[in-house]
Design an enzyme around this catalytic site. Structure first.
Site, mmCIF file in Angstrom:
data_model
loop_
_atom_site.group_PDB
_atom_site.id
_atom_site.type_symbol
_atom_site.label_atom_id
_atom_site.label_comp_id
_atom_site.label_asym_id
_atom_site.label_seq_id
_atom_site.Cartn_x
_atom_site.Cartn_y
_atom_site.Cartn_z
ATOM 1 N N GLY A 140 52.133 -41.324 -62.583
ATOM 2 C CA GLY A 140 52.996 -41.290 -61.410
ATOM 3 C C GLY A 140 52.205 -41.595 -60.150
ATOM 4 N N ASP A 155 51.789 -36.100 -69.066
ATOM 5 C CA ASP A 155 52.714 -35.421 -68.153
ATOM 6 C C ASP A 155 54.023 -36.190 -68.243
ATOM 7 O OD1 ASP A 155 53.896 -33.932 -66.188
ATOM 8 O OD2 ASP A 155 52.781 -34.833 -64.537
ATOM 9 N N GLY A 193 49.819 -39.804 -58.993
ATOM 10 C CA GLY A 193 48.410 -39.474 -59.149
ATOM 11 C C GLY A 193 47.990 -38.070 -58.787
ATOM 12 N N CYS A 199 57.603 -30.594 -66.859
ATOM 13 C CA CYS A 199 58.116 -29.678 -65.833
ATOM 14 C C CYS A 199 59.564 -29.337 -66.194
ATOM 15 C CB CYS A 199 57.993 -30.268 -64.436
ATOM 16 S SG CYS A 199 58.632 -31.941 -64.262
ATOM 17 N N LYS A 233 48.015 -35.222 -60.512
ATOM 18 C CA LYS A 233 47.194 -34.612 -61.551
ATOM 19 C C LYS A 233 45.935 -35.441 -61.817
ATOM 20 C CE LYS A 233 50.987 -32.108 -63.761
ATOM 21 N NZ LYS A 233 52.069 -32.587 -62.872
ATOM 22 N N ASP A 292 53.982 -51.765 -69.332
ATOM 23 C CA ASP A 292 55.383 -52.089 -69.580
ATOM 24 C C ASP A 292 55.992 -51.017 -70.467
ATOM 25 O OD1 ASP A 292 55.200 -54.465 -68.166
ATOM 26 O OD2 ASP A 292 54.656 -55.635 -69.936
ATOM 27 N N ASP A 343 50.938 -45.867 -65.713
ATOM 28 C CA ASP A 343 52.355 -45.541 -65.560
ATOM 29 C C ASP A 343 53.153 -46.829 -65.703
ATOM 30 O OD1 ASP A 343 53.713 -42.779 -64.436
ATOM 31 O OD2 ASP A 343 54.985 -44.526 -64.084
#
Length: 393
Positions: free
Chosen positions: A212, A282, A214, A335, A216, A261, A234
């Site tokens: 994502g 994640d 970044g 999450c 984490k 991709d 990502d």
């Protein structure tokens, strides 16, 4: 703006949030930014009052209200001051008719409440999911000392997290200082804790498979003391593009972004297959653990969408297994507080990969759940997470 005008503005804002949720548009925080950008005449007190009323409405109504007016009228039935703002004035809402529709309060759609119950959550857990979240900070140990950042920003240092500071939910952030120059990052305590589960050390090779923006990745880089290599990947170009400037501010030079991709992750990472010491997954998820910050997310979630993210999570775990070295580990994080995405997902992976097993976790907060650990707002004062660490037998 007078109170009536604020109420009408909140109705308009909630209608925009409902429309975005129904149509798969922008998240509520982006809707709010655009809403106020088009209303420069609203002062800071006006914006705060409008935002507070709008989010109170979003939190109170689990099933999507038929309209924002129906939601706020239902709130006004229990609040005489709010009801008085429906006065029909020039910028205020029309008076309330006795037979007008009222939205029905509720936590979430019934199917989703049932899924939480099956996942072992009680009424206290569910209520805490919709409380206002504090503002949590991770001090970047590569560039700063927590005491110095604490003196600058204020707040309270966490006793059990050496890099963490907590500020009130409504804390005002300056346009310069520690959060702009890379000495600190906004990051929920729960996100900081699950990053610790990776157990990264200097000079190793880590892959953040779903990096994502970044957050984490930067936390792992701090664990590695800025030594070694992190491949941050990502499939979302816009999100991944945020990593480079954040890494530069944070003094992180070991993170390498790589855009992938969708569905072709394994092929596009074939050059590093079997090499990683640590892979963080994640995974994309329902986001049920982040409702304190994104309460309208429960208006977006459907059984079909949940099925899609569960399938994606399983596929990414299988990809991660092919990236680790013989002694490497996978840290799986969502999450979410739904077992279909957490404990059940790990069980499925271990059934498909009998040469893997769950490793013990020792984290500063959280409770054992299935073959991993769960953090909840009610028990841990964090966003909701499930985390597990996996290794080969």
């Amino acid at each position: 703006m007078n109170p009536a005008a604020r109420t009408q503005a909140a109705i308009d804002l909630v209608d925009a949030i409902i429309e975005a949720a129904r149509g798969g548009g922008a998240a509520a925080d982006q809707v709010v930014k655009r809403f106020f950008a088009a209303r420069r005449y609203a002062g800071s007190k006006d914006r705060r009052a409008i935002r507070t009323l709008a989010y109170d409405a979003v939190r109170r109504f689990g099933p999507v209200p038929v309209s924002a007016r129906a939601a706020i009228i239902a709130m006004a039935d229990d609040d005489a001051d709010l009801a008085a703002t429906f006065d029909g004035s020039s910028y205020g809402p029309p008076p309330i008719a006795a037979d007008e529709p009222r939205a029905e309060p509720g936590f979430a759609p019934a199917w989703l409440v049932d899924a939480f119950r099956v996942s072992g959550l009680d009424d206290g857990d569910l209520a805490a999911l919709l409380e206002r979240a504090p503002l949590d900070i991770r001090v970047n140990r590569l560039r700063a000392d927590r005491d110095d950042v604490l003196a600058e920003l204020g707040g309270e240092a966490a006793d059990d997290l050496s890099d963490a500071i907590r500020l009130p939910a409504d804390a005002a952030l300056l346009d310069d200082g520690a959060l702009q120059d890379g000495r600190a990052e906004v990051q929920d305590f729960g996100s900081q804790i699950v990053s610790l589960a990776v157990g990264a050390t200097p000079d190793g090779f880590a892959i953040d498979l779903c990096a994502g923006g970044g957050g984490k990745t930067l936390a792992i880089a701090a664990q590695m003391a800025g030594q070694g290599r992190i491949l941050a990947t990502d499939t979302d170009r816009a999100r991944l593009s945020r990593l480079a400037p954040r890494a530069e501010r944070a003094g992180v030079t070991i993170a390498e972004p790589r855009l992938l991709d969708p569905g072709k992750e394994a092929a596009m990472l074939s050059d590093v297959a079997g090499q990683a010491d640590w892979v963080m997954v994640d995974a994309p998820c329902s986001g049920t653990g982040t409702w304190r910050r994104n309460p309208e997310a429960r208006w977006r979630l459907t059984p079909e969408r949940l099925d899609r993210v569960v399938a994606t999570q399983a596929r990414l775990l299988d990809v991660a297994a092919g990236l680790t070295s013989a002694t490497g580990t996978i840290t799986y994080v969502v999450c979410s507080l739904l077992d279909a995405e957490g404990a059940g997902q790990v069980d499925g992976f271990l059934a498909r990969h009998p040469d893997w097993h769950a490793l013990p976790l020792a984290l500063p907060r959280g409770r054992v759940h299935g073959r991993g650990m769960r953090l909840t707002p009610a028990s841990d004062s964090t966003d909701g997470f499930f985390v597990a660490r996996l290794g080969r037998s």
